[in-house]
Motif scaffolding. Sequence first.
Motif, PDB file in Angstrom:
ATOM      1  N   LEU A  49       0.816  -1.208   0.000  1.00  0.00           N
ATOM      2  CA  LEU A  49       0.000   0.000   0.000  1.00  0.00           C
ATOM      3  C   LEU A  49       0.853   1.263   0.000  1.00  0.00           C
ATOM      4  O   LEU A  49       0.483   2.283  -0.598  1.00  0.00           O
ATOM      5  CB  LEU A  49      -0.932   0.000   1.211  1.00  0.00           C
ATOM      6  N   ARG A  50       2.013   1.228   0.669  1.00  0.00           N
ATOM      7  CA  ARG A  50       2.891   2.392   0.722  1.00  0.00           C
ATOM      8  C   ARG A  50       3.422   2.738  -0.662  1.00  0.00           C
ATOM      9  O   ARG A  50       3.392   3.886  -1.095  1.00  0.00           O
ATOM     10  CB  ARG A  50       4.046   2.128   1.677  1.00  0.00           C
ATOM     11  N   VAL A  51       3.883   1.726  -1.400  1.00  0.00           N
ATOM     12  CA  VAL A  51       4.408   1.954  -2.745  1.00  0.00           C
ATOM     13  C   VAL A  51       3.285   2.349  -3.696  1.00  0.00           C
ATOM     14  O   VAL A  51       3.447   3.226  -4.555  1.00  0.00           O
ATOM     15  CB  VAL A  51       5.134   0.694  -3.254  1.00  0.00           C
ATOM     16  N   ARG A  52       2.138   1.710  -3.544  1.00  0.00           N
ATOM     17  CA  ARG A  52       0.983   2.039  -4.392  1.00  0.00           C
ATOM     18  C   ARG A  52       0.598   3.507  -4.224  1.00  0.00           C
ATOM     19  O   ARG A  52       0.324   4.212  -5.204  1.00  0.00           O
ATOM     20  CB  ARG A  52      -0.179   1.127  -4.021  1.00  0.00           C
ATOM     21  N   GLU A  53       0.566   3.958  -2.991  1.00  0.00           N
ATOM     22  CA  GLU A  53       0.199   5.349  -2.741  1.00  0.00           C
ATOM     23  C   GLU A  53       1.256   6.303  -3.287  1.00  0.00           C
ATOM     24  O   GLU A  53       0.935   7.361  -3.825  1.00  0.00           O
ATOM     25  CB  GLU A  53       0.001   5.591  -1.238  1.00  0.00           C
ATOM     26  N   ARG A  54       2.517   5.913  -3.185  1.00  0.00           N
ATOM     27  CA  ARG A  54       3.592   6.748  -3.752  1.00  0.00           C
ATOM     28  C   ARG A  54       3.435   6.843  -5.269  1.00  0.00           C
ATOM     29  O   ARG A  54       3.630   7.906  -5.859  1.00  0.00           O
ATOM     30  CB  ARG A  54       4.954   6.153  -3.392  1.00  0.00           C
ATOM     31  N   PHE A  55       3.087   5.751  -5.889  1.00  0.00           N
ATOM     32  CA  PHE A  55       2.874   5.733  -7.339  1.00  0.00           C
ATOM     33  C   PHE A  55       1.762   6.708  -7.727  1.00  0.00           C
ATOM     34  O   PHE A  55       1.902   7.499  -8.663  1.00  0.00           O
ATOM     35  CB  PHE A  55       2.517   4.308  -7.779  1.00  0.00           C
ATOM     36  N   LEU A  56       0.639   6.658  -7.010  1.00  0.00           N
ATOM     37  CA  LEU A  56      -0.476   7.544  -7.313  1.00  0.00           C
ATOM     38  C   LEU A  56      -0.156   8.985  -6.960  1.00  0.00           C
ATOM     39  O   LEU A  56      -0.607   9.921  -7.638  1.00  0.00           O
ATOM     40  CB  LEU A  56      -1.728   7.073  -6.573  1.00  0.00           C
ATOM     41  N   ASP A  57       0.631   9.191  -5.896  1.00  0.00           N
ATOM     42  CA  ASP A  57       1.028  10.549  -5.523  1.00  0.00           C
ATOM     43  C   ASP A  57       1.782  11.236  -6.650  1.00  0.00           C
ATOM     44  O   ASP A  57       1.615  12.437  -6.894  1.00  0.00           O
ATOM     45  CB  ASP A  57       1.903  10.524  -4.265  1.00  0.00           C
ATOM     46  N   GLU A  58       2.650  10.468  -7.324  1.00  0.00           N
ATOM     47  CA  GLU A  58       3.403  11.045  -8.433  1.00  0.00           C
ATOM     48  C   GLU A  58       2.461  11.543  -9.517  1.00  0.00           C
ATOM     49  O   GLU A  58       2.604  12.665 -10.031  1.00  0.00           O
ATOM     50  CB  GLU A  58       4.364  10.024  -9.026  1.00  0.00           C
ATOM     51  N   ALA A  59       1.471  10.732  -9.881  1.00  0.00           N
ATOM     52  CA  ALA A  59       0.523  11.132 -10.919  1.00  0.00           C
ATOM     53  C   ALA A  59      -0.277  12.353 -10.489  1.00  0.00           C
ATOM     54  O   ALA A  59      -0.484  13.292 -11.272  1.00  0.00           O
ATOM     55  CB  ALA A  59      -0.413   9.968 -11.245  1.00  0.00           C
ATOM     56  N   ARG A  60      -0.737  12.353  -9.242  1.00  0.00           N
ATOM     57  CA  ARG A  60      -1.510  13.500  -8.750  1.00  0.00           C
ATOM     58  C   ARG A  60      -0.670  14.769  -8.763  1.00  0.00           C
ATOM     59  O   ARG A  60      -1.139  15.848  -9.132  1.00  0.00           O
ATOM     60  CB  ARG A  60      -2.012  13.225  -7.339  1.00  0.00           C
ATOM     61  N   LEU A  61       0.585  14.636  -8.334  1.00  0.00           N
ATOM     62  CA  LEU A  61       1.472  15.783  -8.251  1.00  0.00           C
ATOM     63  C   LEU A  61       1.744  16.381  -9.627  1.00  0.00           C
ATOM     64  O   LEU A  61       1.643  17.598  -9.833  1.00  0.00           O
ATOM     65  CB  LEU A  61       2.786  15.356  -7.591  1.00  0.00           C
ATOM     66  N   LEU A  62       2.060  15.533 -10.600  1.00  0.00           N
ATOM     67  CA  LEU A  62       2.337  16.027 -11.948  1.00  0.00           C
ATOM     68  C   LEU A  62       1.083  16.616 -12.581  1.00  0.00           C
ATOM     69  O   LEU A  62       1.157  17.604 -13.319  1.00  0.00           O
ATOM     70  CB  LEU A  62       2.884  14.896 -12.814  1.00  0.00           C
ATOM     71  N   ARG A  63      -0.064  16.016 -12.314  1.00  0.00           N
ATOM     72  CA  ARG A  63      -1.313  16.550 -12.845  1.00  0.00           C
ATOM     73  C   ARG A  63      -1.601  17.916 -12.247  1.00  0.00           C
ATOM     74  O   ARG A  63      -2.048  18.838 -12.938  1.00  0.00           O
ATOM     75  CB  ARG A  63      -2.456  15.585 -12.553  1.00  0.00           C
ATOM     76  N   TRP A  64      -1.359  18.067 -10.955  1.00  0.00           N
ATOM     77  CA  TRP A  64      -1.618  19.339 -10.273  1.00  0.00           C
ATOM     78  C   TRP A  64      -0.678  20.428 -10.768  1.00  0.00           C
ATOM     79  O   TRP A  64      -1.099  21.550 -11.037  1.00  0.00           O
ATOM     80  CB  TRP A  64      -1.465  19.147  -8.764  1.00  0.00           C
ATOM     81  N   LEU A  65       0.602  20.098 -10.934  1.00  0.00           N
ATOM     82  CA  LEU A  65       1.579  21.092 -11.382  1.00  0.00           C
ATOM     83  C   LEU A  65       1.345  21.482 -12.841  1.00  0.00           C
ATOM     84  O   LEU A  65       1.428  22.652 -13.193  1.00  0.00           O
ATOM     85  CB  LEU A  65       2.996  20.546 -11.202  1.00  0.00           C
ATOM     86  N   ASP A  66       1.109  20.482 -13.707  1.00  0.00           N
ATOM     87  CA  ASP A  66       0.764  20.710 -15.112  1.00  0.00           C
ATOM     88  C   ASP A  66       1.668  21.763 -15.746  1.00  0.00           C
ATOM     89  O   ASP A  66       1.207  22.778 -16.258  1.00  0.00           O
ATOM     90  CB  ASP A  66      -0.701  21.125 -15.234  1.00  0.00           C
TER      91      ASP A  66
END
Length: 463
Positions: A49-66
């Motif tokens: 779950l820790r790695v899974r959340e890190r994976f999704l965090d990256e996508a959320r972060l890049l989407r937010w920064l855009d």
Amino acid sequence: MTAPVQIGSYRIERLLGVGSFAMVWLGYDSALDSHVAIKVLAENWSHDLRVRERFLDEARLLRWLDHERLVRVHAVGELADGRPYSVMAWADGGSLRDRLARGPLPAATAVRLLGEIAAGVAVLHRYGIVHRDLTPGNILFRSGTPEATGAGPAGEQVLIADLGLAKALAAASGLTARAGTPGYMAPEQDDPLAVVDTRADVFGLGRLGFRLLGVDAGRPGSGVRLRDGVPPRVAAVLGRATAAHPADRHPDAAAFRAALNRATPDGQGRAYAAPRRYRVKVAGVAVVVVAAVGGTTAEPGGTTTGTGSGGPGSATHTSGPITVTLPAGWRATGEGWAGRYADDGNLEPALVMSPEPRRWAADSALPGAFVGLSASTAARTTPAGFVAEHPHADCIALPARATRQAGVDWVVVTFSCDRGRPVIVEAAGLGPGRTGLVYVQITPPAGSGPDFVDTLLAGVRVR
């Protein structure tokens, strides 16, 4: 490993790469006739779950920064077996690791490229994000136009990728897992109790510089040898960047890039392309549009004095030649206009003021203002011309008006917006003695009118 035929609506063509936590496939969107990169969490980590959340965090972060200096994320999804994936822009030019494997880059190209990498990392630092794993494999290239921000040779864009290890500054200290790549990782990243901040990325930039320029730094603090064609002062910049103690390094990527520019008087450390306009997007809303390579934000610094009452004796904040009177309850920070450089290689002066200046750009509920002074902009355009360069999506521009405040003749345009911030005000004028173009962007408090704008402009003074 069997290649998937389809992921979501994308036909899979081939494998692009495999990392410790994920694999990346080249997908084709038949509806849009375009290719994308699809990053899928590796099977052996799918139940962590820790790695899974890190994976999704990256996508959320890049989407937010855009941001065009970062790899952009278009969507996320989940495979039938439950593994998450993210759909990203395809960096069709490959990675810096691929290019270095073919041999060293010309020295002048390498120095310019290092400056572009630092500009991309500076985008992260402006939003309080530490990458923590800057390596040649995480620097990508995407074909584009020569006018694009971050453009490299032949119009390629230089992109920062793999933010899976990136964390907000507030969460980057304390009991964190060891993260980073040996050879590029700052010494403090080996200490689970150490504070890991922007200076860890500065170390990574320095190590990238050693790799690009063919020098062998050995251990931090040891001597370096530059290849022919590299300005000698670059050695001092890389040496400081890779100092063993964080306090001895440049404070962040913007400061590293500025030092690199000063060390290359012929401009080798500057951007490949000339400045152009672009819209900075925060949380999906167009907030600031500025003609500057690297974005618009005020670098930390400056001096505040006074009481902050809003009347006589109000607090003031000084950033270089700029002094502003702060509205009641507002604070200010900043001593440099990120990405905009004076003839001496230093950042041109700027500041941000707001009740919470570090959150203003990202929080549409906060009032605030950006104030910058640019001699280079005054040399190329007029205040009216500069304001005309700053449209806002989903906004209606009211007729321009003129007002004279504190000896400056201001051109002011107010935008009424349907989404995000309801009102955005753009103002520009020439400083006393034509010292430069003074630019102010204001998001006024709810319910305020032109009087608030004029009072704020009256409190902007340039010496």
